[in-house]
Design an enzyme around this catalytic site. Structure first.
Site, PDB file in Angstrom:
ATOM      1  N   LYS A  22      49.735  38.860  17.693  1.00  0.00           N
ATOM      2  CA  LYS A  22      49.431  37.894  18.766  1.00  0.00           C
ATOM      3  C   LYS A  22      48.032  37.310  18.598  1.00  0.00           C
ATOM      4  CE  LYS A  22      47.790  39.124  23.077  1.00  0.00           C
ATOM      5  NZ  LYS A  22      46.683  38.245  23.444  1.00  0.00           N
ATOM      6  N   ASN A  23      47.044  38.177  18.415  1.00  0.00           N
ATOM      7  CA  ASN A  23      45.667  37.675  18.424  1.00  0.00           C
ATOM      8  C   ASN A  23      45.338  36.845  17.189  1.00  0.00           C
ATOM      9  OD1 ASN A  23      45.296  38.743  20.922  1.00  0.00           O
ATOM     10  ND2 ASN A  23      44.084  40.511  20.246  1.00  0.00           N
ATOM     11  N   CYS A 117      39.360  37.407  33.615  1.00  0.00           N
ATOM     12  CA  CYS A 117      40.688  37.991  33.532  1.00  0.00           C
ATOM     13  C   CYS A 117      40.706  39.288  34.322  1.00  0.00           C
ATOM     14  CB  CYS A 117      41.055  38.240  32.083  1.00  0.00           C
ATOM     15  SG  CYS A 117      40.158  39.619  31.429  1.00  0.00           S
ATOM     16  N   ARG A 122      34.841  36.957  31.507  1.00  0.00           N
ATOM     17  CA  ARG A 122      34.880  36.699  30.063  1.00  0.00           C
ATOM     18  C   ARG A 122      33.879  35.603  29.723  1.00  0.00           C
ATOM     19  NH1 ARG A 122      40.961  37.537  27.653  1.00  0.00           N
ATOM     20  NH2 ARG A 122      40.246  39.404  26.659  1.00  0.00           N
ATOM     21  N   ASP A 305      42.101  47.309  23.154  1.00  0.00           N
ATOM     22  CA  ASP A 305      43.455  46.899  23.534  1.00  0.00           C
ATOM     23  C   ASP A 305      44.469  48.045  23.403  1.00  0.00           C
ATOM     24  OD1 ASP A 305      42.431  44.461  24.109  1.00  0.00           O
ATOM     25  OD2 ASP A 305      43.355  43.384  22.454  1.00  0.00           O
ATOM     26  N   ARG A 397      53.741  38.421  27.740  1.00  0.00           N
ATOM     27  CA  ARG A 397      52.730  37.602  27.062  1.00  0.00           C
ATOM     28  C   ARG A 397      52.513  38.101  25.637  1.00  0.00           C
ATOM     29  NH1 ARG A 397      47.420  38.557  29.293  1.00  0.00           N
ATOM     30  NH2 ARG A 397      46.912  37.620  27.294  1.00  0.00           N
TER      31      ARG A 397
HETATM   32  C1  UD1 Z   1      39.556  39.495  22.057  1.00  0.00           C
HETATM   33  C2  UD1 Z   1      41.019  39.841  22.243  1.00  0.00           C
HETATM   34  C3  UD1 Z   1      41.157  40.866  23.366  1.00  0.00           C
HETATM   35  C4  UD1 Z   1      40.293  42.091  23.065  1.00  0.00           C
HETATM   36  C5  UD1 Z   1      38.866  41.681  22.750  1.00  0.00           C
HETATM   37  C6  UD1 Z   1      38.011  42.846  22.262  1.00  0.00           C
HETATM   38  C7  UD1 Z   1      42.117  37.809  21.545  1.00  0.00           C
HETATM   39  C8  UD1 Z   1      42.914  36.617  21.938  1.00  0.00           C
HETATM   40  N1  UD1 Z   1      41.730  38.614  22.539  1.00  0.00           N
HETATM   41  O1  UD1 Z   1      39.091  38.948  23.299  1.00  0.00           O
HETATM   42  O2  UD1 Z   1      42.533  41.224  23.461  1.00  0.00           O
HETATM   43  O3  UD1 Z   1      40.292  42.964  24.180  1.00  0.00           O
HETATM   44  O4  UD1 Z   1      38.832  40.677  21.726  1.00  0.00           O
HETATM   45  O5  UD1 Z   1      38.588  43.423  21.133  1.00  0.00           O
HETATM   46  O6  UD1 Z   1      41.879  38.058  20.374  1.00  0.00           O
HETATM   47  N2  UD1 Z   1      31.016  38.704  25.285  1.00  0.00           N
HETATM   48  C9  UD1 Z   1      29.834  38.181  25.713  1.00  0.00           C
HETATM   49  N3  UD1 Z   1      29.572  36.848  25.453  1.00  0.00           N
HETATM   50  C10 UD1 Z   1      30.452  36.047  24.784  1.00  0.00           C
HETATM   51  C11 UD1 Z   1      31.654  36.601  24.348  1.00  0.00           C
HETATM   52  C12 UD1 Z   1      31.920  37.932  24.612  1.00  0.00           C
HETATM   53  O7  UD1 Z   1      29.018  38.870  26.323  1.00  0.00           O
HETATM   54  O8  UD1 Z   1      30.153  34.862  24.588  1.00  0.00           O
HETATM   55  C13 UD1 Z   1      31.335  40.148  25.549  1.00  0.00           C
HETATM   56  C14 UD1 Z   1      32.539  40.327  26.456  1.00  0.00           C
HETATM   57  O9  UD1 Z   1      32.175  40.281  27.817  1.00  0.00           O
HETATM   58  C15 UD1 Z   1      33.041  41.704  26.030  1.00  0.00           C
HETATM   59  C16 UD1 Z   1      32.675  41.770  24.545  1.00  0.00           C
HETATM   60  O10 UD1 Z   1      31.703  40.749  24.327  1.00  0.00           O
HETATM   61  O11 UD1 Z   1      32.339  42.710  26.723  1.00  0.00           O
HETATM   62  C17 UD1 Z   1      33.837  41.558  23.586  1.00  0.00           C
HETATM   63  O12 UD1 Z   1      34.469  40.331  23.901  1.00  0.00           O
HETATM   64  P1  UD1 Z   1      35.235  39.460  22.789  1.00  0.00           P
HETATM   65  O13 UD1 Z   1      35.278  40.219  21.514  1.00  0.00           O
HETATM   66  O14 UD1 Z   1      34.640  38.100  22.784  1.00  0.00           O
HETATM   67  O15 UD1 Z   1      36.698  39.397  23.408  1.00  0.00           O
HETATM   68  P2  UD1 Z   1      37.706  38.176  23.367  1.00  0.00           P
HETATM   69  O16 UD1 Z   1      37.522  37.402  22.118  1.00  0.00           O
HETATM   70  O17 UD1 Z   1      37.687  37.461  24.668  1.00  0.00           O
END
Ligand code: UD1
Length: 428
Positions: A22-23, A117, A122, A305, A397
């Site tokens: 999925k990701n 979410c 996020r 996850d 999903r």
């Molecule tokens: C992706 C995955 C999600 C998984 C997550 C962590 C997809 C579609 N989703 O989500 O299922 O749980 O990786 O493995 O691939 N953060 C910041 N600033 C930013 C971006 C992130 O502080 O600009 C923080 C977030 O709050 C979180 C951490 O970084 O605590 C990791 O987030 P991130 O790796 O970005 O998760 P997603 O890409 O949203």
């Protein structure tokens, strides 16, 4: 409204074919926007998030052809206006990837962002920092993030947190920028490598994906391609915990055992026997599970996850386990649902302390988000009696044909439609 009804206690036996990741799919589909031709994507998982992402591109003007259940062809050349409205993206959490893809292709993107979410805010500050270093400016107006640049020029970006989303978005924006972009402290998840391989198959020059430094040499254009998505690490991990919960002997086909190492290591610690082959693994659970501690971390650490699913089986392990959620702020909402089934869990901030009980008992529960829903299924398979899971749209999903796949290995699981207090059974 639909719910899942699971009569627990059946041991699981046989084979399950794991679907595409999925990701990876939700990053690769928007990446098609950057190409000048048709992209054929194979091993696509047939799940709601992927259907929605393809639909978003279609409504923006791309032509999308569903070749069969796991193959689609997308021609992005009809996309003229780089705008994804709230109406289009509101059900799609990975819609932020449209920012990088549209900016990379059109030097402009307007994307409505869905709010936080179910397991916390996020933020996208690291995504925007990356775009800024490449030369783009952004503003937030009327719920839309508007980003534009006169031109994108490669730069040096150090991510303050290891973020999958920021790494993906910066790769997408940088791939056709002028010169070289370096992302330091990049995420190393298998789907980051898969996206890099996809972009390179279109003619991009992305190196180092899978390490914490990714170097992208911008190219002028990208061509259409044919690409097969990697198997889903988290779907495989979920079935591994399902076998651990119910007991039995199941072979998972179409997996990359290396991607499962952190999950395999924890399950072995719990007494599950796992045999690894080239593209399959055999999972056997006979005796009572043993306790262990788990801390989630970016890849190659234990994936967040998989945190709810492993917590679900620690509830019936012998002894006390501690689960430390180190990636997300609020990812223990499902605990209340497991408690309804008799689990003994206390939560303090990012820590959950789980005292193993002999067995869980079936109960009515809710899927509070995608992986929380998976955890309910896992718990229910090993529980005594009947569990009814509501809000299964979350599960759909991210899991292809969960009823069919589990039924084939001996689980007693049905999808039930409930309307006006009348319960009608639908085909699994
Ligand atoms: C992706 C995955 C999600 C998984 C997550 C962590 C997809 C579609 N989703 O989500 O299922 O749980 O990786 O493995 O691939 N953060 C910041 N600033 C930013 C971006 C992130 O502080 O600009 C923080 C977030 O709050 C979180 C951490 O970084 O605590 C990791 O987030 P991130 O790796 O970005 O998760 P997603 O890409 O949203």
């Amino acid at each position: 409204m639909e719910k899942l009804v699971i009569n627990g206690g059946n041991r699981l036996h046989g084979e399950v074919k794991i679907s595409g990741a999925k990701n990876a799919a939700v990053a690769i589909i928007p990446a098609v926007i950057l190409s000048d031709g048709v992209c054929r994507i194979e091993n696509i998982p047939n799940i709601m998030d992927v259907i929605l992402m393809a639909k978003i591109l279609q409504e923006m003007g791309a032509s999308v052809k569903v070749v069969d259940k796991s193959v689609i062809e997308i021609d992005p050349r009809g996309i003229r206006i780089p705008v994804a409205t709230y109406e289009l993206v509101r059900h799609m959490r990975a819609s932020s990837y449209l920012m990088g893809a549209l900016l990379g292709n059109f030097l402009r993107a307007e994307v409505a962002l869905p709010g936080g979410c179910d397991f916390g805010v996020r933020p996208v500050d690291q995504h925007l920092k990356g775009f800024g270093i490449l030369g783009a400016k952004h503003s937030v107006e009327g719920g839309m993030i508007k980003i534009k640049a006169d031109k994108l020029v490669g730069g040096h970006i150090y991510l303050d947190v290891v973020s999958v989303g920021a790494t993906v978005n910066i790769m997408l924006a940088a791939v056709k920028a002028e010169g070289r972009t370096t992302i330091e402290n990049a995420a190393k998840e298998p789907h980051i490598v898969d996206l890099a391989n996809f972009l390179n198959s279109m003619g991009a020059d992305v190196r180092g994906a899978g390490t914490d430094v990714i170097k992208i040499n911008g190219v002028k254009s990208l061509r259409g391609t044919t690409y097969s998505i990697i198997p889903d690490q988290i779907e495989a991990g979920t079935y591994m915990t399902a076998v651990a919960s119910a007991g039995g002997d199941v072979t998972l086909k179409n997996v990359i055992p290396k991607h499962l190492e952190s999950i395999t290591a924890k399950l072995r610690e719990m007494g599950v026997v796992i045999e690894e082959y080239d593209d399959s693994i055999r999972v056997v659970r006979e005796d009572r599970l043993k306790r262990c501690n788990v801390k989630t971390m970016p890849h190659p650490g234990f994936p967040t996850d998989m945190q709810p699913q492993i917590a679900a089986i620690l509830t019936i392990a012998d002894g006390t386990s501690i689960v430390n959620e180190a990636v997300w702020d609020n990812r223990f909402r499902y605990v209340e649902e497991l408690r309804r089934m008799g689990a003994a869990i206390s939560v303090d901030g990012k820590l959950a302390v789980i005292e193993g009980v002999d067995q869980l008992e079936g109960a009515p529960v809710k899927a509070t988000d995608l992986r929380a829903g998976a955890a309910m299924v896992v718990a229910a398979l090993g529980a005594k009696g009947t569990t009814e899971i509501e809000d299964i749209q979350h599960i759909e999903r991210g899991y292809e044909d969960v009823v069919g796949k589990l039924t084939a290995i001996g689980a007693d699981i049905k999808k039930i439609e409930t309307a006006n207090d009348q319960t009608v059974q639908t085909a699994g």
